[in-house]
Design a protein around this motif. Structure first.
Motif, PDB file in Angstrom:
ATOM      1  N   GLY A   1       4.077   7.522   1.451  1.00 47.95           N
ATOM      2  CA  GLY A   1       3.358   6.245   1.537  1.00 47.95           C
ATOM      3  C   GLY A   1       3.619   5.528   2.853  1.00 47.95           C
ATOM      4  N   HIS A   2       4.873   5.537   3.301  1.00 45.77           N
ATOM      5  CA  HIS A   2       5.193   4.940   4.606  1.00 45.77           C
ATOM      6  C   HIS A   2       4.375   5.608   5.701  1.00 45.77           C
ATOM      7  CE1 HIS A   2       9.487   3.845   3.110  1.00 45.77           C
ATOM      8  NE2 HIS A   2       8.713   2.776   3.061  1.00 45.77           N
ATOM      9  N   LEU A   3       4.395   6.928   5.710  1.00 44.35           N
ATOM     10  CA  LEU A   3       3.741   7.675   6.778  1.00 44.35           C
ATOM     11  C   LEU A   3       2.223   7.479   6.762  1.00 44.35           C
ATOM     12  CD1 LEU A   3       5.901  10.918   6.562  1.00 44.35           C
ATOM     13  CD2 LEU A   3       6.205   8.949   8.085  1.00 44.35           C
ATOM     14  N   LEU A   4       1.629   7.479   5.566  1.00 45.56           N
ATOM     15  CA  LEU A   4       0.178   7.256   5.476  1.00 45.56           C
ATOM     16  C   LEU A   4      -0.209   5.842   5.899  1.00 45.56           C
ATOM     17  CD1 LEU A   4      -0.633   9.185   2.182  1.00 45.56           C
ATOM     18  CD2 LEU A   4      -1.407   9.761   4.497  1.00 45.56           C
TER      19      LEU A   4
ATOM     20  N   ILE B   1       1.018   4.103  -2.981  1.00 47.97           N
ATOM     21  CA  ILE B   1       0.763   5.526  -2.707  1.00 47.97           C
ATOM     22  C   ILE B   1       1.915   6.367  -3.236  1.00 47.97           C
ATOM     23  CG2 ILE B   1       0.630   7.264  -0.858  1.00 47.97           C
ATOM     24  CD1 ILE B   1      -0.936   5.081   0.761  1.00 47.97           C
ATOM     25  N   ASP B   2       3.143   5.961  -2.943  1.00 42.33           N
ATOM     26  CA  ASP B   2       4.311   6.712  -3.414  1.00 42.33           C
ATOM     27  C   ASP B   2       4.386   6.741  -4.934  1.00 42.33           C
ATOM     28  OD1 ASP B   2       5.153   7.313  -0.849  1.00 42.33           O
ATOM     29  OD2 ASP B   2       6.474   5.569  -0.717  1.00 42.33           O
ATOM     30  N   TRP B   3       4.090   5.616  -5.565  1.00 43.38           N
ATOM     31  CA  TRP B   3       4.161   5.557  -7.027  1.00 43.38           C
ATOM     32  C   TRP B   3       3.082   6.427  -7.659  1.00 43.38           C
ATOM     33  CZ3 TRP B   3       8.205   4.483  -9.615  1.00 43.38           C
ATOM     34  CH2 TRP B   3       8.125   4.318 -11.004  1.00 43.38           C
ATOM     35  N   ALA B   4       1.858   6.390  -7.106  1.00 40.71           N
ATOM     36  CA  ALA B   4       0.770   7.219  -7.632  1.00 40.71           C
ATOM     37  C   ALA B   4       1.105   8.706  -7.467  1.00 40.71           C
ATOM     38  CB  ALA B   4      -0.538   6.885  -6.912  1.00 40.71           C
TER      39      ALA B   4
ATOM     40  N   GLY C   1       0.826  -1.215   0.000  1.00 34.55           N
ATOM     41  CA  GLY C   1       0.000   0.000   0.000  1.00 34.55           C
ATOM     42  C   GLY C   1       0.854   1.256   0.000  1.00 34.55           C
ATOM     43  N   GLY C   2       1.905   1.256   0.812  1.00 34.34           N
ATOM     44  CA  GLY C   2       2.794   2.413   0.881  1.00 34.34           C
ATOM     45  C   GLY C   2       3.495   2.691  -0.439  1.00 34.34           C
ATOM     46  N   ILE C   3       3.983   1.645  -1.074  1.00 29.19           N
ATOM     47  CA  ILE C   3       4.700   1.850  -2.343  1.00 29.19           C
ATOM     48  C   ILE C   3       3.728   2.260  -3.454  1.00 29.19           C
ATOM     49  CG2 ILE C   3       4.751  -0.476  -3.345  1.00 29.19           C
ATOM     50  CD1 ILE C   3       7.962   0.436  -3.485  1.00 29.19           C
TER      51      ILE C   3
END
Length: 131
Positions: free
Chosen positions: A75-78, A35-38, A31-33
């Motif tokens: 993404g990590h933080l979210l 989010i970061d990619w989007a 999920g984090g990655i």
């Protein structure tokens, strides 16, 4: 380690099995990655015309900046995770700069151990933990 002894990811580093400072599962990591990619796709499209190299550059920059300022990418933080040094203490400067470069190579991130640490984490002495 005795084979009858129960093991969980992070136990050898003194991390708990669940809760804060435990090693997060794959769903949160993916999920984090995502989010970061989007976020990288969106920023690259707005500022650089959506070319592949700019997307990767924005992704790396997001991870470097987030690592240096908040011990984790957006993404990590979210997803309620952060990057922690194995030795404890502060994250420092080297790991947040080198770690994203290794992730961008893809292969190091896929080479995981029993503690869910990719080669990128092992090389810079970090582990992803729950916040």
């Amino acid at each position: 380690m005795d084979s009858s002894e129960e093991y969980w990811p992070g136990k050898r580093f003194g991390l708990p099995e669940a809760g804060q400072r435990s090693t997060p599962g794959w769903n949160r990591r993916i999920g984090g990655i995502l989010i970061d990619w989007a976020l990288s796709l969106g920023l690259a499209a707005v500022f650089f015309g959506f070319n592949n190299l700019s997307i990767l550059a924005v992704f790396i920059l997001l991870h470097m900046t987030g690592g240096l300022l908040a011990a984790g990418s957006p993404g990590h933080l979210l997803m309620k995770m952060r990057i922690a040094p194995i030795t404890g203490g502060r994250l420092g400067i080297v790991a947040p700069i080198v770690r994203p470069l290794l992730i961008a190579l893809v292969i190091p991130a896929l080479l995981n151990d029993d503690d869910r640490r990719g080669a990128h984490d092992r090389l810079v002495g970090t582990i992803l933990v729950s916040r």
